[in-house]
Write a protein that holds these residues in place. Structure first.
Motif, PDB file in Angstrom:
ATOM      1  N   LEU A  53       0.672  -1.089   0.020  1.00 16.61           N
ATOM      2  CA  LEU A  53      -0.095  -0.054  -0.018  1.00 16.61           C
ATOM      3  C   LEU A  53       0.853   1.419  -0.027  1.00 16.61           C
ATOM      4  CD1 LEU A  53      -2.911  -0.606   2.341  1.00 16.61           C
ATOM      5  CD2 LEU A  53      -2.979  -0.642  -0.021  1.00 16.61           C
ATOM      6  N   ALA A  54       1.980   1.231   0.868  1.00 17.38           N
ATOM      7  CA  ALA A  54       2.893   2.386   0.936  1.00 17.38           C
ATOM      8  C   ALA A  54       3.659   2.612  -0.331  1.00 17.38           C
ATOM      9  CB  ALA A  54       3.930   2.119   1.910  1.00 17.38           C
ATOM     10  N   LEU A  55       3.897   1.549  -1.176  1.00 17.20           N
ATOM     11  CA  LEU A  55       4.599   1.861  -2.372  1.00 17.20           C
ATOM     12  C   LEU A  55       3.796   1.972  -3.628  1.00 17.20           C
ATOM     13  CD1 LEU A  55       7.489  -0.721  -1.956  1.00 17.20           C
ATOM     14  CD2 LEU A  55       7.691   1.603  -1.671  1.00 17.20           C
ATOM     15  N   LEU A  56       2.625   1.514  -3.589  1.00 19.10           N
ATOM     16  CA  LEU A  56       1.673   1.461  -4.852  1.00 19.10           C
ATOM     17  C   LEU A  56       1.421   2.895  -5.335  1.00 19.10           C
ATOM     18  CD1 LEU A  56      -0.228  -0.183  -6.843  1.00 19.10           C
ATOM     19  CD2 LEU A  56      -2.118   0.042  -4.948  1.00 19.10           C
ATOM     20  N   PRO A  57       1.060   4.202  -4.573  1.00 17.14           N
ATOM     21  CA  PRO A  57       1.004   5.327  -4.968  1.00 17.14           C
ATOM     22  C   PRO A  57       2.270   5.648  -6.038  1.00 17.14           C
ATOM     23  CG  PRO A  57       0.208   5.308  -2.609  1.00 17.14           C
ATOM     24  CD  PRO A  57       0.864   4.043  -3.150  1.00 17.14           C
ATOM     25  N   ALA A  58       3.390   5.429  -5.479  1.00 16.39           N
ATOM     26  CA  ALA A  58       4.586   5.694  -6.189  1.00 16.39           C
ATOM     27  C   ALA A  58       4.393   5.078  -7.619  1.00 16.39           C
ATOM     28  CB  ALA A  58       5.948   5.606  -5.450  1.00 16.39           C
ATOM     29  N   ALA A  59       4.433   3.747  -7.947  1.00 18.40           N
ATOM     30  CA  ALA A  59       4.201   3.117  -8.889  1.00 18.40           C
ATOM     31  C   ALA A  59       3.308   3.575  -9.777  1.00 18.40           C
ATOM     32  CB  ALA A  59       3.790   1.514  -8.562  1.00 18.40           C
ATOM     33  N   VAL A  60       2.169   3.939  -9.218  1.00  9.99           N
ATOM     34  CA  VAL A  60       1.145   4.469 -10.274  1.00  9.99           C
ATOM     35  C   VAL A  60       1.502   5.929 -10.736  1.00  9.99           C
ATOM     36  CG1 VAL A  60      -1.338   5.142 -10.460  1.00  9.99           C
ATOM     37  CG2 VAL A  60      -0.587   3.116  -9.215  1.00  9.99           C
ATOM     38  N   CYS A  61       2.165   6.574  -9.926  1.00 10.34           N
ATOM     39  CA  CYS A  61       2.592   8.071 -10.141  1.00 10.34           C
ATOM     40  C   CYS A  61       3.630   7.975 -11.504  1.00 10.34           C
ATOM     41  CB  CYS A  61       3.173   8.489  -8.893  1.00 10.34           C
ATOM     42  SG  CYS A  61       3.931  10.081  -9.624  1.00 10.34           S
ATOM     43  N   VAL A  62       4.418   7.081 -11.398  1.00 11.83           N
ATOM     44  CA  VAL A  62       5.307   6.858 -12.354  1.00 11.83           C
ATOM     45  C   VAL A  62       4.861   6.451 -13.757  1.00 11.83           C
ATOM     46  CG1 VAL A  62       7.316   5.740 -13.226  1.00 11.83           C
ATOM     47  CG2 VAL A  62       7.260   6.270 -10.940  1.00 11.83           C
ATOM     48  N   VAL A  63       3.784   5.606 -13.639  1.00  6.75           N
ATOM     49  CA  VAL A  63       3.063   5.075 -14.827  1.00  6.75           C
ATOM     50  C   VAL A  63       2.434   6.182 -15.585  1.00  6.75           C
ATOM     51  CG1 VAL A  63       1.229   3.779 -15.713  1.00  6.75           C
ATOM     52  CG2 VAL A  63       2.880   2.674 -14.052  1.00  6.75           C
ATOM     53  N   ILE A  64       1.638   7.075 -14.705  1.00  9.45           N
ATOM     54  CA  ILE A  64       0.931   8.436 -15.216  1.00  9.45           C
ATOM     55  C   ILE A  64       2.007   9.240 -15.765  1.00  9.45           C
ATOM     56  CG2 ILE A  64      -0.640  10.160 -14.652  1.00  9.45           C
ATOM     57  CD1 ILE A  64      -1.683   7.326 -14.960  1.00  9.45           C
ATOM     58  N   MET A  65       3.066   9.536 -15.097  1.00  7.80           N
ATOM     59  CA  MET A  65       3.883  10.586 -15.495  1.00  7.80           C
ATOM     60  C   MET A  65       4.567  10.172 -16.942  1.00  7.80           C
ATOM     61  SD  MET A  65       6.051  12.396 -12.064  1.00  7.80           S
ATOM     62  CE  MET A  65       6.525  10.739 -11.622  1.00  7.80           C
ATOM     63  N   MET A  66       4.914   8.880 -17.206  1.00  4.98           N
ATOM     64  CA  MET A  66       5.522   8.571 -18.206  1.00  4.98           C
ATOM     65  C   MET A  66       4.669   8.578 -19.575  1.00  4.98           C
ATOM     66  SD  MET A  66       8.731   7.829 -17.460  1.00  4.98           S
ATOM     67  CE  MET A  66       8.235   9.222 -16.346  1.00  4.98           C
ATOM     68  N   VAL A  67       3.383   8.683 -19.430  1.00  4.59           N
ATOM     69  CA  VAL A  67       2.539   8.639 -20.251  1.00  4.59           C
ATOM     70  C   VAL A  67       1.628  10.002 -20.420  1.00  4.59           C
ATOM     71  CG1 VAL A  67       2.179   6.151 -20.661  1.00  4.59           C
ATOM     72  CG2 VAL A  67       0.448   7.347 -19.309  1.00  4.59           C
ATOM     73  N   ASN A  68       2.154  11.003 -19.424  1.00  4.30           N
ATOM     74  CA  ASN A  68       1.445  12.288 -19.444  1.00  4.30           C
ATOM     75  C   ASN A  68       1.350  12.763 -20.963  1.00  4.30           C
ATOM     76  OD1 ASN A  68      -0.053  14.436 -18.414  1.00  4.30           O
ATOM     77  ND2 ASN A  68       1.942  15.263 -17.592  1.00  4.30           N
ATOM     78  N   GLY A  69       0.423  13.456 -21.490  1.00  6.29           N
ATOM     79  CA  GLY A  69       0.331  14.092 -22.694  1.00  6.29           C
ATOM     80  C   GLY A  69       0.183  12.989 -23.905  1.00  6.29           C
ATOM     81  N   ASN A  70       0.091  11.733 -23.721  1.00  7.99           N
ATOM     82  CA  ASN A  70       0.105  10.925 -24.652  1.00  7.99           C
ATOM     83  C   ASN A  70      -1.138  10.406 -25.036  1.00  7.99           C
ATOM     84  OD1 ASN A  70       0.548   8.077 -25.801  1.00  7.99           O
ATOM     85  ND2 ASN A  70       2.648   8.948 -26.336  1.00  7.99           N
ATOM     86  N   VAL A  71      -1.581   9.692 -26.197  1.00 12.46           N
ATOM     87  CA  VAL A  71      -2.858   9.216 -26.312  1.00 12.46           C
ATOM     88  C   VAL A  71      -2.864   7.829 -25.687  1.00 12.46           C
ATOM     89  CG1 VAL A  71      -3.249  10.256 -28.572  1.00 12.46           C
ATOM     90  CG2 VAL A  71      -1.908   8.124 -28.594  1.00 12.46           C
ATOM     91  N   GLY A  72      -1.753   7.278 -25.260  1.00 11.50           N
ATOM     92  CA  GLY A  72      -1.947   6.002 -24.510  1.00 11.50           C
ATOM     93  C   GLY A  72      -2.399   6.242 -23.094  1.00 11.50           C
ATOM     94  N   THR A  73      -2.704   7.436 -22.624  1.00  9.10           N
ATOM     95  CA  THR A  73      -2.912   7.989 -21.078  1.00  9.10           C
ATOM     96  C   THR A  73      -4.122   7.068 -20.749  1.00  9.10           C
ATOM     97  OG1 THR A  73      -2.060  10.160 -21.178  1.00  9.10           O
ATOM     98  CG2 THR A  73      -3.430   9.583 -19.474  1.00  9.10           C
ATOM     99  N   GLY A  74      -5.120   7.144 -21.768  1.00 12.27           N
ATOM    100  CA  GLY A  74      -6.470   6.398 -21.181  1.00 12.27           C
ATOM    101  C   GLY A  74      -6.207   4.911 -20.892  1.00 12.27           C
ATOM    102  N   VAL A  75      -5.507   4.225 -21.978  1.00 11.76           N
ATOM    103  CA  VAL A  75      -4.809   2.685 -21.522  1.00 11.76           C
ATOM    104  C   VAL A  75      -4.041   2.591 -20.616  1.00 11.76           C
ATOM    105  CG1 VAL A  75      -3.865   0.799 -22.803  1.00 11.76           C
ATOM    106  CG2 VAL A  75      -5.157   2.390 -24.238  1.00 11.76           C
ATOM    107  N   ALA A  76      -3.209   3.543 -20.258  1.00 10.26           N
ATOM    108  CA  ALA A  76      -2.192   3.466 -19.161  1.00 10.26           C
ATOM    109  C   ALA A  76      -3.136   3.368 -17.611  1.00 10.26           C
ATOM    110  CB  ALA A  76      -1.236   4.504 -19.148  1.00 10.26           C
ATOM    111  N   VAL A  77      -4.038   4.335 -17.644  1.00  6.66           N
ATOM    112  CA  VAL A  77      -4.929   4.507 -16.389  1.00  6.66           C
ATOM    113  C   VAL A  77      -5.780   3.231 -16.206  1.00  6.66           C
ATOM    114  CG1 VAL A  77      -7.058   5.521 -15.432  1.00  6.66           C
ATOM    115  CG2 VAL A  77      -5.021   6.980 -16.503  1.00  6.66           C
ATOM    116  N   ALA A  78      -6.134   2.716 -17.160  1.00  3.92           N
ATOM    117  CA  ALA A  78      -7.071   1.348 -17.110  1.00  3.92           C
ATOM    118  C   ALA A  78      -6.298  -0.058 -16.662  1.00  3.92           C
ATOM    119  CB  ALA A  78      -7.716   1.040 -18.434  1.00  3.92           C
ATOM    120  N   GLY A  79      -5.010   0.299 -17.217  1.00  2.77           N
ATOM    121  CA  GLY A  79      -3.836  -0.653 -16.847  1.00  2.77           C
ATOM    122  C   GLY A  79      -3.474  -0.458 -15.379  1.00  2.77           C
TER     123      GLY A  79
END
Length: 229
Positions: A53-79
């Protein structure tokens, strides 16, 4: 000044750089630690789950930052939300809600909205603690619900052997499971019962002992299946 606190850090810096990356990761880790600590209040837990639980926000944070502004953002959020399946065993309702809360923190920090992430934790933390400590959602009859296990010899027809005792001391009873034991020479019956009064538990056990030949009988608090929400 207040508006800037709730503006995405990426709108201020113009893009993701080392400083903004570290700020978002640091905020995600800090808020993840707070959220994991809140989960330990009034809940049963394992160290591995709390660390996750403590590490999960950081993992999700990195995923979202890496696709920020990309059309794949929606897919990344679902993933990212599919990470709820990272556990091999089904979770309880409280565990699943804690996972989604920490993932929401990761999404907010990953989008750069650190102010909103902090505000979310400030608002949700006391509410989560209050619900965990309060009797909200509990039923008055919970104290009268029992799981009764009765061992009987294979020669006994258990279909209605205990109905008289159950009718006398319980409001309702249901046979949940039948299991063989002792190389098939005995059966272990599991019942869910609702006592008429709390003091009827001993009377019920004594009545059942007469009918099962004084073999093993156990009575415990009602058991909930882990995957039932």
């Amino acid at each position: 000044m207040v508006n800037q606190l709730f503006t995405s850090i990426f709108e201020i810096t113009g893009s993701i750089n080392l400083v903004s990356f570290l700020i978002c990761i640091g905020a995600a880790l800090l808020l993840g630690y707070i959220s994991a600590s809140i989960h330990t209040v009034g809940n049963t837990y394992s160290k591995g789950f709390v660390v996750s639980l403590a590490l999960l926000p950081a993992a999700v944070c990195v995923v979202i930052m890496m696709v920020n502004g990309n059309v794949g953002t929606g897919v990344a959020v679902a993933g990212a939300f599919s990470l709820v399946r990272f556990r091999s065993l089904p979770g309880t309702a409280r565990e699943i809600s804690s996972i989604f809360l920490t993932m929401a923190i990761g999404l907010a920090t990953g989008m750069g909205y650190i102010g909103y992430a902090v505000l979310f934790v400030i608002v949700i933390a006391p509410v989560q603690i209050i619900y965990s400590k309060s009797t909200f959602g509990e039923k008055d009859m919970d104290s009268l619900q029992r799981t009764v296990r009765i061992t009987v010899p294979e020669s006994l027809n258990y279909t209605d052997a205990f109905d008289e005792a159950f009718d006398e001391f319980t409001t309702s009873h249901q046979l949940l499971a039948v299991k063989t034991s002792n190389m098939g020479s005995m059966y272990r019956l599991t019942y869910s019962v609702l006592l008429k009064q709390s003091q009827d538990e001993k009377n019920l056990v004594d009545a059942l002992r007469v009918r099962n030949g004084n073999l093993e009988i156990s009575s415990s608090q009602r058991e909930f299946v882990a995957h039932e929400l």
